[in-house]
Design an enzyme around this catalytic site. Structure first.
Site, PDB file in Angstrom:
ATOM      1  N   LYS A   1       0.887  -1.172  -0.206  1.00  0.00           N
ATOM      2  CA  LYS A   1       0.107  -0.067  -0.045  1.00  0.00           C
ATOM      3  C   LYS A   1       0.642   1.273  -0.067  1.00  0.00           C
ATOM      4  CE  LYS A   1      -3.843  -2.426   2.295  1.00  0.00           C
ATOM      5  NZ  LYS A   1      -4.497  -2.855   3.495  1.00  0.00           N
TER       6      LYS A   1
ATOM      7  N   ASP B   1     -11.048   2.647   3.969  1.00  0.00           N
ATOM      8  CA  ASP B   1     -11.202   1.332   3.578  1.00  0.00           C
ATOM      9  C   ASP B   1     -13.014   1.008   3.349  1.00  0.00           C
ATOM     10  OD1 ASP B   1      -9.522  -0.510   3.168  1.00  0.00           O
ATOM     11  OD2 ASP B   1      -9.249  -1.134   5.565  1.00  0.00           O
TER      12      ASP B   1
ATOM     13  N   GLN C   1      -4.969  -1.967   9.690  1.00  0.00           N
ATOM     14  CA  GLN C   1      -4.454  -3.110   8.951  1.00  0.00           C
ATOM     15  C   GLN C   1      -5.016  -4.394   9.641  1.00  0.00           C
ATOM     16  OE1 GLN C   1      -3.190  -3.355   5.823  1.00  0.00           O
ATOM     17  NE2 GLN C   1      -3.474  -5.567   5.878  1.00  0.00           N
TER      18      GLN C   1
END
Ligand code: NAP
Length: 288
Positions: A53, A120, A97
């Site tokens: 990422k 997200d 995460q």
């Protein structure tokens, strides 16, 4: 033979477009967009995802403002970091995460993220916006699937869609996005009897089950669009490992009209959608 839905090439195109958008914002004197990825512990798979990422952010011109906590970090420490990133004007996207170490309450932490920085798209507010058909940050993996369908002019409207899997991460938001695009949607899961018959009714079949070779050719309608979200690591006879999806690709390829490969399909699009969400959130800040 089915046409390949090339998520990797599409992701590269999206990243190039985003890089241009960021450049043009910066040419107007704005700061760079910022994404903060919070990682706790040293899970090697998570560390590899975070590195991927951050590399993708660098290509697009997004500043990586993440933090890495030791495995014994407390709920309060991570919560304090989220509160401070919520207030930080350099930060447009925040993500935690997953998975987190077991002593942490992941849902409680995700719920602390400012919904307008929820890169997200997993915050209940953004899930609610999706449910209501309102503008908002969308979950990355299903958004990536929708982007693939759009790019290849595979209009969900009027088609029968079947989503295999009902997780909050993939299955449920996927079904809602297909519904929003006017498909007729069925969700199947581990308690669904005769899943093969249901799968075979699909014009668009999305597999998000997490089981290698789950979708066999007898489960696929001839001419269907098959989207394989699964990412499963399996052992090779020589002791190495490889990634496969949920679909028996070699056999299904000759029945479907379109199919996503694994790797190089949906997985490649997920990071592109994360960057797109971050840049969208950034652009909204200047529009206010
Ligand atoms: P998950 O939370 O484990 O959910 C799996 C879903 O599949 C559940 O709804 C489960 O049903 C259903 N299922 C499991 N076994 C089944 C069976 N035998 N028959 C029918 N349904 C069954 O997984 P997830 O997070 O949704 O992820 C699914 C897959 O996508 C995994 O391989 C994951 O690695 C991959 N993934 C890929 C990306 C990407 O970027 N491409 C992103 C996220 C996830 P129940 O609800 O009844 O238990």
């Amino acid at each position: 033979m089915a046409g390949l839905l090339d998520g990797k090439a599409l992701a590269q195109q999206i990243q190039a477009d985003l890089a241009q958008q960021v450049q043009s914002f910066q040419a107007q004197g704005h700061r760079a967009p910022g994404l903060a990825v919070l990682m706790v512990g040293d899970n090697p798979a998570s560390a590899a995802y975070v590195r991927g990422k951050e590399r993708a952010c660098a290509k697009v011109g997004i500043a990586s403002l993440g933090q890495h906590f030791p495995a014994d970090a407390t709920q309060e420490q991570v919560a304090a970091a989220i509160h401070s990133l919520n207030q930080d004007d350099r930060v447009d996207g925040i993500l935690v995460q997953l998975p987190l170490p077991e002593h942490l309450d992941a849902v409680a932490l995700l719920n602390l993220i400012d919904p307008d920085k929820d890169a997200d798209g997993l915050h209940p507010t953004n899930m609610g916006r999706l449910m209501r058909g309102e503008i908002g940050l969308r979950s990355c993996t299903p958004a990536g699937v929708m982007q693939i369908l759009k790019t290849y002019n595979l209009e969900p409207k009027g088609r029968q869609a079947v989503v295999l899997g009902r997780s909050i991460l993939v299955g449920k938001p996927m079904a809602l996005m297909l519904l929003e695009a006017d498909a007729t949607v069925t969700i199947a899961h581990s308690r669904t009897p005769d899943i093969g018959t249901i799968a075979r009714s699909a014009d668009i079949l999305v597999a998000a089950v997490g089981r290698p070779n789950f979708v066999t050719p007898d489960m696929v309608k001839p001419g269907a669009i098959v989207i394989d979200v699964g990412i499963n690591r399996i052992d090779n006879p020589d002791g190495t490992t490889r990634l496969v999806g949920d679909v028996q690709f070699d056999a299904v390829e000759s029945i479907a009209e379109w199919i996503t490969p694994v790797p190089g399909g949906v997985g490649a699009m997920t990071v592109a959608m994360l960057l797109q969400n971050t840049v969208w959130s950034y652009s909204q800040r200047f529009a206010r």
